[in-house]
Write a protein that holds these residues in place. Structure first.
Motif, PDB file in Angstrom:
ATOM      1  N   GLN A 377      70.372  40.440  72.528  1.00  0.00           N
ATOM      2  CA  GLN A 377      69.636  42.760  72.535  1.00  0.00           C
ATOM      3  C   GLN A 377      71.055  43.083  71.754  1.00  0.00           C
ATOM      4  O   GLN A 377      71.775  43.541  72.707  1.00  0.00           O
ATOM      5  CB  GLN A 377      68.359  42.716  73.741  1.00  0.00           C
ATOM      6  N   THR A 378      69.439  44.423  71.348  1.00  0.00           N
ATOM      7  CA  THR A 378      70.893  45.716  71.383  1.00  0.00           C
ATOM      8  C   THR A 378      70.197  46.543  71.405  1.00  0.00           C
ATOM      9  O   THR A 378      68.552  46.580  71.406  1.00  0.00           O
ATOM     10  CB  THR A 378      71.066  45.954  69.756  1.00  0.00           C
ATOM     11  N   VAL A 379      70.302  47.345  72.226  1.00  0.00           N
ATOM     12  CA  VAL A 379      69.491  48.308  72.524  1.00  0.00           C
ATOM     13  C   VAL A 379      69.892  50.354  72.400  1.00  0.00           C
ATOM     14  O   VAL A 379      71.721  50.426  72.587  1.00  0.00           O
ATOM     15  CB  VAL A 379      69.651  49.164  74.350  1.00  0.00           C
ATOM     16  N   ILE A 380      69.699  50.864  71.567  1.00  0.00           N
ATOM     17  CA  ILE A 380      70.083  51.949  70.779  1.00  0.00           C
ATOM     18  C   ILE A 380      69.251  53.039  71.822  1.00  0.00           C
ATOM     19  O   ILE A 380      68.144  53.195  71.200  1.00  0.00           O
ATOM     20  CB  ILE A 380      69.764  52.625  69.465  1.00  0.00           C
ATOM     21  N   GLY A 381      69.557  54.124  71.973  1.00  0.00           N
ATOM     22  CA  GLY A 381      69.460  55.314  72.994  1.00  0.00           C
ATOM     23  C   GLY A 381      68.728  56.386  72.201  1.00  0.00           C
ATOM     24  O   GLY A 381      68.596  56.135  70.653  1.00  0.00           O
ATOM     25  N   GLU A 382      67.808  57.268  72.681  1.00  0.00           N
ATOM     26  CA  GLU A 382      67.051  58.312  71.729  1.00  0.00           C
ATOM     27  C   GLU A 382      68.019  59.016  71.204  1.00  0.00           C
ATOM     28  O   GLU A 382      69.748  59.669  71.702  1.00  0.00           O
ATOM     29  CB  GLU A 382      66.756  59.549  72.898  1.00  0.00           C
ATOM     30  N   ARG A 383      68.281  59.510  69.621  1.00  0.00           N
ATOM     31  CA  ARG A 383      68.782  60.163  69.054  1.00  0.00           C
ATOM     32  C   ARG A 383      70.150  60.348  68.704  1.00  0.00           C
ATOM     33  O   ARG A 383      71.223  60.975  67.974  1.00  0.00           O
ATOM     34  CB  ARG A 383      68.680  61.374  69.302  1.00  0.00           C
ATOM     35  N   ALA A 384      70.748  58.649  69.030  1.00  0.00           N
ATOM     36  CA  ALA A 384      71.799  58.097  68.846  1.00  0.00           C
ATOM     37  C   ALA A 384      72.109  58.344  67.080  1.00  0.00           C
ATOM     38  O   ALA A 384      70.544  58.240  66.757  1.00  0.00           O
ATOM     39  CB  ALA A 384      71.871  56.894  69.149  1.00  0.00           C
ATOM     40  N   PHE A 385      73.035  58.583  67.074  1.00  0.00           N
ATOM     41  CA  PHE A 385      73.438  58.243  65.158  1.00  0.00           C
ATOM     42  C   PHE A 385      74.423  56.619  65.089  1.00  0.00           C
ATOM     43  O   PHE A 385      75.820  56.787  65.417  1.00  0.00           O
ATOM     44  CB  PHE A 385      73.776  59.585  65.053  1.00  0.00           C
TER      45      PHE A 385
END
Length: 451
Positions: A377-385
């Motif tokens: 899994q890859t988890v990308i947080g809110e508003r990440a660029f």
């Protein structure tokens, strides 16, 4: 209505299909034609459903294993009346109406079955389903009065010129009460050139005994048989036309309807816009006000309101776009969620990933989710660029508001608000390129001179 049981005949070899797959398991709109029929009948809550199989009956047994359906074996195949009689043991003790239909005529509607069943009342013992095609070809004819009372059933080859002028043709579908149908089936003989027992003779024998037989009419497309790949393609085209009309009537805009293809379970909300050359595979649900741009392929995907997909996008099973999310051209998603308002505008692969609301995924970004043995899994947080041409090597977590510099290969977690840059140190050699070009030009000129 009166208790109802269905017999579906599917014992033929289907040789014209030239396929290892049983004929009635070939799909229309992504669903086997047999299942179209079963689902239609299921609307009437049949007490029993029996599929009569012969050639490759194992395939049919496997196909209906999770359904409330019995399979009866016809061996050898001695005609359609003989096939229907093979269901008698499976329906032992059943009292009610019995319908006999064909597995390769998958478009028979529940409303039509209801009409046939409703016709069995008073002194009416058998109801037959007729249709009026543009070309009567070699169909058997139903000679009937204006009130639908059948006077004669006749095969084309046995019909007189006057009888052939009648355009009411026999589909072969019949309904009779259980107290009558087995007796009528057992009374069918095989005194014909093929030596087979034919289902229409049930009605013929009932008329000969003085019983009333009535004809119920339906459209030719509803009872069209499918015996070849060409006829399967025709049925698919008819079914797709129906789904397109149904979608537009429900508030969907299809820019070029003839180029859009649906699955049997496609769900589209109101004010959805679908551009040309879009394909919906099984399991797609699209909420209101979504936009599906041209040349996109969706399967097993869920789209929220005001989402946008494509052009040239591919959504594979498990792809989820939450409200306002956007994916652009040449983006592929599988088992991935794009959060509210998040964007992946172009040239991106998101697999086994969760992308937080408002995040931006730059061009050329991929989640490296497979190590050759397991998915991660890859988890990308809110508003990440996520900068362009980045590789996120799973398992990895990118925190909220983090920035991944373009061209980075990230294999360790990134904290919220952090900048992560994973690049080799740039090497600068002033004038090196000019010297290289001069040297190579001289070598090329010297090679020409030698020739």
């Amino acid at each position: 209505m009166t208790k109802f049981a269905a017999i579906i005949l599917a014992a033929g070899k289907g040789t014209r299909m030239k396929s290892d797959l049983h004929k009635v398991l070939h799909p229309i709109g992504g669903k086997p034609m047999l299942f179209h029929l079963l689902d239609s009948f299921e609307e009437l809550a049949p007490a029993h459903t029996v599929v009569v199989a012969g050639d490759r009956h194992e395939q049919l047994c496997d196909a209906v294993a999770d359904r409330n359906v019995s399979v009866a074996l016809q061996e050898p195949q001695l005609g359609t009346a003989h096939a229907a009689l093979m269901a008698k043991d499976a329906l032992g003790g059943f009292e009610g109406l019995v319908m006999v239909s064909f597995g390769d005529c998958p478009m028979v509607k529940s409303a039509t079955v209801q009409k046939l069943c409703d016709a069995i009342q008073g002194d009416t013992k058998v109801a037959v389903l007729g249709f009026r095609p543009d070309d009567t070809l070699a169909y058997g004819r139903i000679i009937a009065d204006e009130d639908g009372t059948v006077r004669k059933m006749v095969e084309h080859k046995d019909a007189s010129e006057e009888e052939r002028a009648c355009n009411l043709c026999n589909s072969g579908v019949i309904v009779a009460h259980s107290k009558d149908i087995w007796r009528l089936l057992e009374g069918v003989g095989n005194d014909n050139a093929q030596g087979e027992y034919y289902l229409p003779d049930v009605a013929t024998n009932a008329i000969a005994e003085g019983d009333r037989v009535v004809a119920v009419e339906t459209s030719p497309s509803e009872v069209a048989g499918i015996n070849s790949r060409a006829e399967l393609a025709t049925a698919e085209a008819q079914w797709q036309d129906f789904k397109r009309e149904e979608a537009m009537a429900a508030g969907v805009s299809l820019k070029a309807p003839e180029t859009v293809f649906f699955s049997w379970d496609t769900e589209l909300g109101r004010d959805v816009v679908v551009e040309p050359h879009v394909v919906f595979g099984p399991g797609v649900k699209v909420a209101d006000h979504a936009l599906i741009r041209a040349f996109s392929h969706l399967e097993g995907a869920t789209l929220g309101e005001h989402t946008s997909v494509g052009p040239y996008a591919r959504l594979r099973p498990g792809a989820v776009l939450e409200e306002g999310a956007f994916i652009g051209n040449f983006v592929e998603m599988k088992k991935a969620t794009l959060g509210k308002g998040a964007k992946a505008s172009h040239l991106t692969y998101l697999g086994d990933a969760t992308v937080g609301a408002g995040a931006n995924i730059g061009a050329g970004t991929i989640t490296c989710n497979y190590d050759g043995y397991f998915k991660h899994q890859t988890v990308i947080g809110e508003r990440a660029f996520i900068g362009s041409n980045s590789s996120l090597i799973a398992p990895v977590n990118i925190g909220a508001d983090a920035i991944i510099a373009a061209g980075s290969a990230v294999s360790r977690d990134v904290a919220a608000g952090e900048l992560r840059m994973v690049r080799g140190e740039q090497l600068v050699k002033p004038g090196w390129a000019d010297r290289f070009h001069d040297t190579m030009k001289k070598k090329k000129a010297a090679e020409r001179d030698r020739k």
